[in-house]
Design an enzyme around this catalytic site. Structure first.
Site, PDB file in Angstrom:
ATOM      1  N   HIS A  31      10.437  82.738  41.470  1.00 31.41           N
ATOM      2  CA  HIS A  31       9.069  82.604  40.983  1.00 31.41           C
ATOM      3  C   HIS A  31       8.439  83.969  40.733  1.00 31.41           C
ATOM      4  O   HIS A  31       8.781  84.951  41.400  1.00 31.41           O
ATOM      5  CB  HIS A  31       8.208  81.855  42.004  1.00 31.41           C
ATOM      6  CG  HIS A  31       8.433  80.382  42.014  1.00 31.41           C
ATOM      7  ND1 HIS A  31       7.657  79.515  42.727  1.00 31.41           N
ATOM      8  CD2 HIS A  31       9.356  79.611  41.385  1.00 31.41           C
ATOM      9  CE1 HIS A  31       8.079  78.276  42.557  1.00 31.41           C
ATOM     10  NE2 HIS A  31       9.120  78.315  41.745  1.00 31.41           N
TER      11      HIS A  31
ATOM     12  N   GLU B 240       7.465  75.956  35.622  1.00 29.59           N
ATOM     13  CA  GLU B 240       6.063  75.608  35.803  1.00 29.59           C
ATOM     14  C   GLU B 240       5.188  76.661  35.124  1.00 29.59           C
ATOM     15  O   GLU B 240       5.563  77.828  35.028  1.00 29.59           O
ATOM     16  CB  GLU B 240       5.679  75.554  37.295  1.00 29.59           C
ATOM     17  CG  GLU B 240       6.583  74.709  38.154  1.00 29.59           C
ATOM     18  CD  GLU B 240       7.752  75.525  38.709  1.00 29.59           C
ATOM     19  OE1 GLU B 240       7.718  76.781  38.671  1.00 29.59           O
ATOM     20  OE2 GLU B 240       8.713  74.899  39.177  1.00 29.59           O
TER      21      GLU B 240
END
Length: 317
Positions: free
Chosen positions: A38, A107
């Site tokens: 991430h 995402e």
């Protein structure tokens, strides 16, 4: 037979701590590990977001047996799939074929940072299909040019490529994605114990491993476990439809103001009772998942690894 993996939450631990935790996990008997990839943590309290591929390189040199895996990397926006193919090939060589490439459609939280917006779910899946073709083609040496609707490749070649292509595993949330994994990947990974995902994957011809990530929170008491899970993992209660769309830790903070510690217990086994954790893990085994990634929430990794070695591993094996 169930293969047991250890989750490295790069959002909750600093880079050097991640490497230390993996060394300890190898000593505790885990067969493989999986690291998140991430750009940002989900919530402010987590506090970290190192570059997973740099950490993986250190991990490959700090360990000798335990498998390495991304869970998962998104190769459709922030990374071009050619870069991920090159990174995976290098990790496979450095780890002497201990690396598995886990991929997912990503995402907004992590992908919007490059300033190209965030497409709808249909375009994301189409981009993912093209990315899987590019990555697999580069890793096998069978592809150098590609012209898709969204992604292109121009005279590309991996000069350092392992003799054996690292397996490519695709993250799925529904039957359509499971069927895509059967067609274009070497296995699938999910976060919910839904047998229909495994069934869709198998019925579409998928014969590879089925991974599942399972969140746990070992602690001295159930109350402490619920509070820890709430502090670090309340974002997970928003569900994937929300998680894929929110852009920042501030947004996740606002979206989770209603979540109470007691609500975490419905999703995460909390506390010191092995039966609670084993019951949760068994739901995934019964659903057909054969590779379980155990994700201990919070800072108490040392206590969890002792708990795994003494209470969980003997029962699971």
């Amino acid at each position: 037979m169930t293969t047991l993996g250890y989750k490295l939450m790069a959002e909750e631990h600093a880079p050097r701590a991640l490497v230390r935790n993996l060394v300890a996990a190898e000593q505790a008997g885990f067969e493989f590990s999986a690291i998140s990839d991430h750009f940002s943590p989900w919530v402010e309290e987590q506090g970290h977001a190192s570059f997973a591929w740099s950490v993986l390189g250190a991990m490959a040199q700090a360990t000798s047996r335990i498998g390495l895996m991304t869970a998962v990397t998104c190769p459709i926006m922030r990374y071009h799939p050619a870069i991920i193919a090159q990174a995976a090939a290098t990790l496979a060589i450095l780890s002497e074929d201990r690396f598995v490439l886990g991929l997912g459609a990503g995402e907004r939280l992590n992908e919007h940072v490059v300033g190209e917006g965030w497409p709808g779910v249909g375009e994301r899946h189409a981009r993912m299909g093209e990315a899987l073709e590019i990555i697999s083609g580069l890793l096998t040496g069978e592809l150098s040019n590609y012209r898709g609707r969204y992604l292109q490749l121009d005279h590309a070649r991996l000069f350092d490529r392992p003799e054996r292509k690292p397996p490519v595993i695709f993250a799925v949330g529904g039957p359509e994605a499971a069927r895509l994994a059967a067609r274009k990947a070497d296995g699938m990974i999910a976060t919910e114990p839904k047998p229909e995902l495994v069934e869709a994957y198998r019925e579409a011809g998928g014969n590879g491993p089925c991974y599942a990530e399972v969140s746990l929170c070992f602690a001295a008491s159930e109350k402490e476990g619920m509070e820890t899970a709430h502090r670090y993992s309340r974002w997970a209660l928003t569900g994937w439809a929300v998680m894929a769309e929110l852009p920042s830790v501030e947004a996740f903070g606002a979206a989770t103001t209603h979540v109470q510690p007691e609500m975490m217990a419905a999703q995460v086994p909390c506390g010191p009772d092995p039966s609670r954790h084993l019951e949760r893990l068994e739901t995934f085994r019964k659903a057909g998942f054969d590779h379980l990634i155990l994700s201990q929430i919070g800072p108490n990794q040392e206590g969890f690894l002792d708990f795994f070695r003494s209470a969980l591993a003997p029962a699971l094996r």
